[in-house]
Design a protein around this motif. Structure first.
Motif, short mmCIF file in Angstrom:
data_model
loop_
_atom_site.label_atom_id
_atom_site.label_comp_id
_atom_site.label_asym_id
_atom_site.label_seq_id
_atom_site.Cartn_x
_atom_site.Cartn_y
_atom_site.Cartn_z
N ARG A 281 -7.48 11.31 2.67
CA ARG A 281 -6.38 10.39 2.45
C ARG A 281 -6.65 9.56 1.21
NH1 ARG A 281 -4.39 6.06 7.06
NH2 ARG A 281 -2.24 5.96 6.34
N ARG B 42 -4.91 6.23 -0.88
CA ARG B 42 -3.89 5.17 -0.91
C ARG B 42 -4.18 4.24 -2.08
NH1 ARG B 42 -3.39 2.77 5.05
NH2 ARG B 42 -5.49 2.11 4.55
N THR C 102 0.85 -1.19 0.00
CA THR C 102 0.00 0.00 0.00
C THR C 102 0.88 1.24 0.00
OG1 THR C 102 -1.72 -1.19 1.19
CG2 THR C 102 -1.85 1.21 1.20
N ARG C 103 0.56 2.16 -0.92
CA ARG C 103 1.33 3.38 -1.06
C ARG C 103 0.40 4.57 -0.89
NH1 ARG C 103 2.50 6.14 -6.16
NH2 ARG C 103 1.45 4.43 -7.21
N GLU C 104 0.78 5.52 -0.04
CA GLU C 104 -0.02 6.71 0.19
C GLU C 104 0.33 7.78 -0.83
OE1 GLU C 104 -1.93 9.39 3.63
OE2 GLU C 104 -0.93 7.51 4.08
#
Length: 138
Positions: A90, A92, A12-14
């Motif tokens: 946010r 992701r 998982t990449r923000e």
């Protein structure tokens, strides 16, 4: 509990708010026409907003976040479904170990979390020629 590393392991990449517009513009170019399911998880539990519909695009305005992110799905203008995530806080993206994007999660300050999942996960270059607008050579 431990598990073996498999090729289906996800990362998982923000995405920072200042990069949302560019991220979604590129994401849309790579995945337009791919079948997606859009789900919203909030106070009422899980709600399916779209099930296995072609992705038209995901759009965020501005460079420092957005008051809304729009997710458009459908085959034609008459069948377009728009899901709006108000006050996103946010973003992701979930990727396979090979780098194929499998899902995008958008959290809202007010409305819970929206999840956009692909029907099938693949690197975009591996599906060239099979999406909308593809031409067969004779």
């Amino acid at each position: 509990m431990t598990s073996n590393i498999t090729e289906t392991e996800m990362v998982t990449r923000e995405i920072p708010p200042g990069e949302w517009k560019e991220f979604f513009d590129e994401f849309t170019r790579r995945h337009e026409g791919w079948l997606v399911t859009v789900e919203n998880f909030g106070e009422l539990g899980a709600q399916v907003a779209a099930h296995e519909r072609p992705l038209k695009g995901i759009f965020a305005e501005g460079r420092t976040g957005s008051p809304a992110i729009e997710i458009l799905t459908g085959d034609s203008p008459d069948e377009t479904l728009t899901h709006v995530v108000a006050h996103p806080s946010r973003v992701r993206v979930e990727e396979t170990a090979e780098g194929a994007e499998s899902a995008v999660e958008i959290q809202s300050r007010d409305e819970g979390t929206t999840l956009i999942r692909f029907r099938a996960t693949a690197l975009p270059e591996t599906v060239d020629g099979v999406g909308p607008g593809s031409e067969k050579s004779s």
